[in-house]
Structures are given as structure tokens and as C-alpha cells.
Scaffold this motif. Structure first.
Motif, short mmCIF file in Angstrom:
data_model
loop_
_atom_site.label_atom_id
_atom_site.label_comp_id
_atom_site.label_asym_id
_atom_site.label_seq_id
_atom_site.Cartn_x
_atom_site.Cartn_y
_atom_site.Cartn_z
N VAL A 96 0.77 -1.00 -0.08
CA VAL A 96 0.12 0.08 -0.16
C VAL A 96 0.50 1.46 -0.47
CG1 VAL A 96 -2.07 1.15 1.31
CG2 VAL A 96 -2.13 -1.41 1.14
N SER A 97 2.16 1.10 0.97
CA SER A 97 2.80 2.35 0.59
C SER A 97 3.36 2.82 -0.22
CB SER A 97 3.72 2.37 1.94
OG SER A 97 4.29 1.09 1.75
N ARG A 98 3.76 1.37 -1.41
CA ARG A 98 4.31 1.46 -2.62
C ARG A 98 3.50 2.80 -4.23
NH1 ARG A 98 6.69 -3.65 -4.19
NH2 ARG A 98 5.28 -4.35 -2.78
N ARG A 99 2.10 1.64 -3.39
CA ARG A 99 1.28 1.88 -4.54
C ARG A 99 0.87 3.46 -4.53
NH1 ARG A 99 0.23 -0.25 -8.74
NH2 ARG A 99 -1.98 0.26 -8.72
N THR A 100 1.28 3.89 -2.61
CA THR A 100 0.90 5.44 -2.56
C THR A 100 1.96 6.14 -3.19
OG1 THR A 100 -0.71 4.65 -0.80
CG2 THR A 100 0.17 6.82 -0.29
N ALA A 101 3.16 6.06 -2.62
CA ALA A 101 3.96 6.63 -3.22
C ALA A 101 4.28 6.32 -4.82
CB ALA A 101 5.19 6.08 -3.10
N MET A 102 3.98 5.58 -5.71
CA MET A 102 3.52 5.69 -7.07
C MET A 102 2.68 6.74 -7.32
SD MET A 102 4.40 1.91 -8.34
CE MET A 102 2.96 1.99 -9.51
N GLU A 104 1.13 8.90 -5.54
CA GLU A 104 1.80 10.56 -5.61
C GLU A 104 3.00 11.37 -6.64
OE1 GLU A 104 3.28 10.04 -1.73
OE2 GLU A 104 1.07 10.63 -0.54
N GLN A 105 3.52 10.27 -6.72
CA GLN A 105 4.48 10.29 -8.28
C GLN A 105 3.65 10.98 -8.61
OE1 GLN A 105 7.53 7.56 -8.72
NE2 GLN A 105 9.61 9.07 -9.88
N LYS A 106 2.64 9.78 -9.87
CA LYS A 106 1.83 10.00 -10.82
C LYS A 106 1.75 11.41 -10.77
CE LYS A 106 1.63 5.27 -12.51
NZ LYS A 106 0.18 4.54 -12.37
N ILE A 107 0.88 11.83 -9.60
CA ILE A 107 0.42 13.12 -9.57
C ILE A 107 0.71 14.38 -9.31
CG2 ILE A 107 -0.54 14.44 -7.83
CD1 ILE A 107 -2.36 11.93 -6.06
#
Length: 159
Positions: A96-102, A104-107
Motif C-alpha cells: 500500500v505504501s509503495r502504491r501510494t508513493a507511486m 503521489e509521484q504520478k500526481i
């Protein structure tokens, strides 16, 4: 001599024949043999009872060992399940943290792209507005001079 006397004599002769043939000894021997047989059967029954008690004790011990082993297996399985549950939880949180970071990076990338697009549009609009203003204010003679001065400036910067 009446019949009673002869019956008595017959009885005594009969008892004498029985004593001569050793019938009481045979009866006593037979009774002794039967007593020995009963005694042997009692001893065998006692031995069988002791063996049965030993087997019972052994099976009870084995049952207790099996119950103990089953309890140990159950405890180990519960511990392993807890460890697996914690590992799964940690992996899920990491995922979940990796997906959230990805995300956020995409945003952030989308924001940067949007800002660059707005800037590019602003530059294009500014260039179009400058062309229109310059085109309205500058005639062909002034534009030729502007072109020559820009070309000269470009040559000096490139060298």
C-alpha cells in the motif's frame, strides 16, 4: 435270610469290587486333576488380567503422549499462523505504501506536465500577441532592420 440280608451282602461285595478296582483313587485322581486344571486356568486368567492391565496402561500412556503431541502441533500451528499473519500484514502495508508513493509521484508528474503545458500555452499566446502587436506597429522596413539586428546578435552569441 431274607432279601434285606442278601441286598446288604450284595452292597458289601459291590463296595469290595469298587475298592479292589481302586475306583476311589481314580475318583480322587480325577478330582485332583480337575482341581489342578482349575488352578491352572485361574493362574492363566490372572496372567491374562495382568497383561490386559499392562496393555491398558500402555495405551493410556500412548493416548496421553498423542494428546500432548497434538497440543504441541496445535500450538506450533497457531504460532506459525500468527507469524504468517504478521508477514502478510507487513507485506500489505508495504504494498500500500509503495502504491501510494507511486500514485503521489504520478500526481506530481501530472501537475508538472500541466504546469509545463500551461506555460507552453502562455508562451504561445504571448508570442502570438507579440507578433500581432509587432505586426501592427512595425512596417516592412522596420521588420527588415529588426531581422538584420537579430541575425547579427545571434551570430555574435553563437561565436
Amino acid at each position: 435270610m431274607d432279601a434285606t440280608f442278601w441286598a446288604f451282602i450284595g452292597l458289601i461285595i459291590f463296595l469290595g469290587i469298587i475298592a479292589y478296582v481302586k475306583v476311589p483313587a481314580m475318583i480322587a485322581g480325577s478330582l485332583d486333576k480337575r482341581a489342578d486344571q482349575i488352578r491352572n486356568e485361574l493362574e492363566e486368567a490372572k496372567k491374562l488380567r495382568e497383561e490386559a492391565q499392562q496393555l491398558l496402561a500402555e495405551y493410556q500412556r500412548k493416548r496421553k503422549e498423542a494428546e500432548s503431541e497434538a497440543e504441541n502441533i496445535l500450538t506450533a500451528a497457531e504460532k506459525e499462523a500468527a507469524v504468517l499473519r504478521e508477514e502478510a500484514k507487513a507485506r500489505t502495508e508495504d504494498y500500500v505504501s509503495r502504491r501510494t508513493a507511486m500514485a503521489e509521484q504520478k500526481i506530481r508528474q501530472a501537475e508538472a506536465d500541466a504546469i509545463n503545458e500551461v506555460r507552453a500555452s502562455a508562451v504561445d499566446l504571448a508570442i502570438a500577441a507579440a507578433e500581432r502587436l509587432i505586426g501592427d506597429k512595425v512596417d516592412s522596413k522596420a521588420s527588415g532592420e529588426l531581422f538584420k539586428s537579430s541575425l547579427g546578435e545571434l551570430k555574435t552569441r553563437l561565436n
